[in-house]
Design a protein around this motif. Structure first.
Motif, PDB file in Angstrom:
ATOM      1  N   HIS A  49      -6.059  26.482   2.632  1.00 33.86           N
ATOM      2  CA  HIS A  49      -7.477  26.411   3.027  1.00 33.86           C
ATOM      3  C   HIS A  49      -7.726  25.153   3.874  1.00 33.86           C
ATOM      4  O   HIS A  49      -8.372  25.217   4.922  1.00 33.86           O
ATOM      5  CB  HIS A  49      -8.366  26.418   1.777  1.00 33.86           C
ATOM      6  CG  HIS A  49      -9.814  26.278   2.077  1.00 33.86           C
ATOM      7  ND1 HIS A  49     -10.569  27.310   2.597  1.00 33.86           N
ATOM      8  CD2 HIS A  49     -10.655  25.224   1.957  1.00 33.86           C
ATOM      9  CE1 HIS A  49     -11.809  26.898   2.767  1.00 33.86           C
ATOM     10  NE2 HIS A  49     -11.882  25.630   2.393  1.00 33.86           N
ATOM     11  N   GLU A  50      -7.197  24.029   3.419  1.00 35.73           N
ATOM     12  CA  GLU A  50      -7.362  22.776   4.157  1.00 35.73           C
ATOM     13  C   GLU A  50      -6.679  22.854   5.527  1.00 35.73           C
ATOM     14  O   GLU A  50      -7.220  22.365   6.521  1.00 35.73           O
ATOM     15  CB  GLU A  50      -6.779  21.618   3.343  1.00 35.73           C
ATOM     16  CG  GLU A  50      -7.080  20.259   3.907  1.00 35.73           C
ATOM     17  CD  GLU A  50      -6.570  19.124   3.016  1.00 35.73           C
ATOM     18  OE1 GLU A  50      -6.535  17.991   3.525  1.00 35.73           O
ATOM     19  OE2 GLU A  50      -6.205  19.367   1.853  1.00 35.73           O
ATOM     20  N   LEU A  51      -5.509  23.480   5.587  1.00 31.69           N
ATOM     21  CA  LEU A  51      -4.814  23.631   6.866  1.00 31.69           C
ATOM     22  C   LEU A  51      -5.633  24.482   7.833  1.00 31.69           C
ATOM     23  O   LEU A  51      -5.748  24.155   9.014  1.00 31.69           O
ATOM     24  CB  LEU A  51      -3.434  24.267   6.661  1.00 31.69           C
ATOM     25  CG  LEU A  51      -2.386  23.413   5.951  1.00 31.69           C
ATOM     26  CD1 LEU A  51      -1.141  24.250   5.664  1.00 31.69           C
ATOM     27  CD2 LEU A  51      -2.045  22.177   6.759  1.00 31.69           C
ATOM     28  N   ALA A  52      -6.209  25.574   7.329  1.00 32.38           N
ATOM     29  CA  ALA A  52      -7.013  26.462   8.178  1.00 32.38           C
ATOM     30  C   ALA A  52      -8.210  25.703   8.751  1.00 32.38           C
ATOM     31  O   ALA A  52      -8.531  25.851   9.943  1.00 32.38           O
ATOM     32  CB  ALA A  52      -7.476  27.679   7.378  1.00 32.38           C
ATOM     33  N   ARG A  95      -8.523  22.312   9.076  1.00 31.39           N
ATOM     34  CA  ARG A  95      -8.042  21.204   9.902  1.00 31.39           C
ATOM     35  C   ARG A  95      -7.600  21.675  11.294  1.00 31.39           C
ATOM     36  O   ARG A  95      -7.900  21.047  12.298  1.00 31.39           O
ATOM     37  CB  ARG A  95      -6.887  20.518   9.184  1.00 31.39           C
ATOM     38  CG  ARG A  95      -6.088  19.562   9.996  1.00 31.39           C
ATOM     39  CD  ARG A  95      -6.751  18.242  10.080  1.00 31.39           C
ATOM     40  NE  ARG A  95      -5.820  17.325  10.705  1.00 31.39           N
ATOM     41  CZ  ARG A  95      -6.174  16.231  11.308  1.00 31.39           C
ATOM     42  NH1 ARG A  95      -7.416  15.887  11.341  1.00 31.39           N
ATOM     43  NH2 ARG A  95      -5.294  15.457  11.858  1.00 31.39           N
ATOM     44  N   PHE A  96      -6.878  22.798  11.323  1.00 33.89           N
ATOM     45  CA  PHE A  96      -6.324  23.284  12.584  1.00 33.89           C
ATOM     46  C   PHE A  96      -7.168  24.390  13.224  1.00 33.89           C
ATOM     47  O   PHE A  96      -6.787  24.931  14.257  1.00 33.89           O
ATOM     48  CB  PHE A  96      -4.875  23.763  12.383  1.00 33.89           C
ATOM     49  CG  PHE A  96      -3.917  22.628  12.138  1.00 33.89           C
ATOM     50  CD1 PHE A  96      -3.351  21.946  13.196  1.00 33.89           C
ATOM     51  CD2 PHE A  96      -3.617  22.222  10.847  1.00 33.89           C
ATOM     52  CE1 PHE A  96      -2.484  20.888  12.975  1.00 33.89           C
ATOM     53  CE2 PHE A  96      -2.752  21.165  10.614  1.00 33.89           C
ATOM     54  CZ  PHE A  96      -2.189  20.493  11.689  1.00 33.89           C
ATOM     55  N   GLU A  97      -8.293  24.709  12.582  1.00 37.24           N
ATOM     56  CA  GLU A  97      -9.195  25.743  13.091  1.00 37.24           C
ATOM     57  C   GLU A  97      -8.419  27.024  13.401  1.00 37.24           C
ATOM     58  O   GLU A  97      -8.508  27.590  14.488  1.00 37.24           O
ATOM     59  CB  GLU A  97      -9.975  25.247  14.309  1.00 37.24           C
ATOM     60  CG  GLU A  97     -10.863  24.064  13.997  1.00 37.24           C
ATOM     61  CD  GLU A  97     -11.620  23.532  15.192  1.00 37.24           C
ATOM     62  OE1 GLU A  97     -11.394  24.002  16.329  1.00 37.24           O
ATOM     63  OE2 GLU A  97     -12.455  22.627  15.002  1.00 37.24           O
ATOM     64  N   MET A  98      -7.646  27.453  12.417  1.00 35.90           N
ATOM     65  CA  MET A  98      -6.827  28.655  12.546  1.00 35.90           C
ATOM     66  C   MET A  98      -7.249  29.667  11.487  1.00 35.90           C
ATOM     67  O   MET A  98      -7.717  29.292  10.409  1.00 35.90           O
ATOM     68  CB  MET A  98      -5.339  28.325  12.366  1.00 35.90           C
ATOM     69  CG  MET A  98      -4.769  27.393  13.414  1.00 35.90           C
ATOM     70  SD  MET A  98      -3.119  26.843  12.953  1.00 35.90           S
ATOM     71  CE  MET A  98      -2.139  27.963  13.912  1.00 35.90           C
ATOM     72  N   ASP A  99      -7.051  30.929  11.791  1.00 39.98           N
ATOM     73  CA  ASP A  99      -7.329  31.993  10.846  1.00 39.98           C
ATOM     74  C   ASP A  99      -6.401  31.860   9.640  1.00 39.98           C
ATOM     75  O   ASP A  99      -5.230  31.501   9.788  1.00 39.98           O
ATOM     76  CB  ASP A  99      -7.111  33.347  11.539  1.00 39.98           C
ATOM     77  CG  ASP A  99      -7.543  34.488  10.671  1.00 39.98           C
ATOM     78  OD1 ASP A  99      -6.657  35.136  10.069  1.00 39.98           O
ATOM     79  OD2 ASP A  99      -8.768  34.732  10.586  1.00 39.98           O
ATOM     80  N   LYS A 100      -6.922  32.168   8.466  1.00 35.83           N
ATOM     81  CA  LYS A 100      -6.127  32.035   7.241  1.00 35.83           C
ATOM     82  C   LYS A 100      -4.878  32.910   7.263  1.00 35.83           C
ATOM     83  O   LYS A 100      -3.848  32.535   6.703  1.00 35.83           O
ATOM     84  CB  LYS A 100      -6.986  32.352   6.016  1.00 35.83           C
ATOM     85  CG  LYS A 100      -8.013  31.289   5.734  1.00 35.83           C
ATOM     86  CD  LYS A 100      -8.859  31.636   4.528  1.00 35.83           C
ATOM     87  CE  LYS A 100      -9.960  30.598   4.370  1.00 35.83           C
ATOM     88  NZ  LYS A 100     -10.847  30.922   3.250  1.00 35.83           N
TER      89      LYS A 100
END
Length: 151
Positions: A65-68, A70-75
């Motif tokens: 969730h934090e990666l999505a 931070r990087f504004e990427m789809d889960k």
């Protein structure tokens, strides 16, 4: 204080054009460096996975969730990349102690060692390239990049 005249003068326009050209070159070089670095870690590692891995390593622990965010990427993209990183044995995943629905991600010892080696190599290259600059010039460049990162 900088006046709007100074920012729109022909000299300033020329300098800003020069800056844009060099920023484009830096971005292109960065993409190449990411690709080369990913391949040094593992030939199958994609650039997106490399960027996630470096963040996970620097953060110590994180979750998808934090990666999505931070990087504004789809889960779903994050999920595929995390799965690949796990398959390559570059990260480990365990249930979060506070919320069992979440998985805590950490870099494996071998991934941390490989990334540390890359950082050393990149640091040496940067020191070599910047050797002709004074500390004040490096501080000025750092300030410019900080300002650009806040746009």
């Amino acid at each position: 204080m900088v006046t709007s005249e100074a920012v729109t003068s022909p000299d300033a326009d020329s300098a800003l054009g020069d800056l844009q050209t060099h920023l484009n070159l830096i971005f292109a070089r960065t993409r190449t460096l990411w690709k080369e670095s990913a391949a040094r870690i593992d030939p199958e590692l994609q650039v997106g996975g490399y960027k996630l891995l470096t963040f996970i390593d620097r953060a110590g622990t994180t979750n998808a969730h934090e990666l999505a965010e931070r990087f504004e990427m789809d889960k779903s993209v994050i999920s595929r990349q995390v799965r690949m990183l796990e398959d390559l044995r570059l990260i480990e995943s365990r249930p979060d102690d506070r919320d069992g629905r979440l998985r805590v991600l950490t870099a494996t010892p071998s991934a941390r060692a490989a990334l540390a080696g890359l950082r050393r190599d990149h640091g040496e290259r940067l020191r070599t390239v910047m050797a002709e600059l004074t500390p004040d010039e490096i501080h000025a460049a750092s300030k410019a990049f900080r300002l650009l990162s806040e746009i």
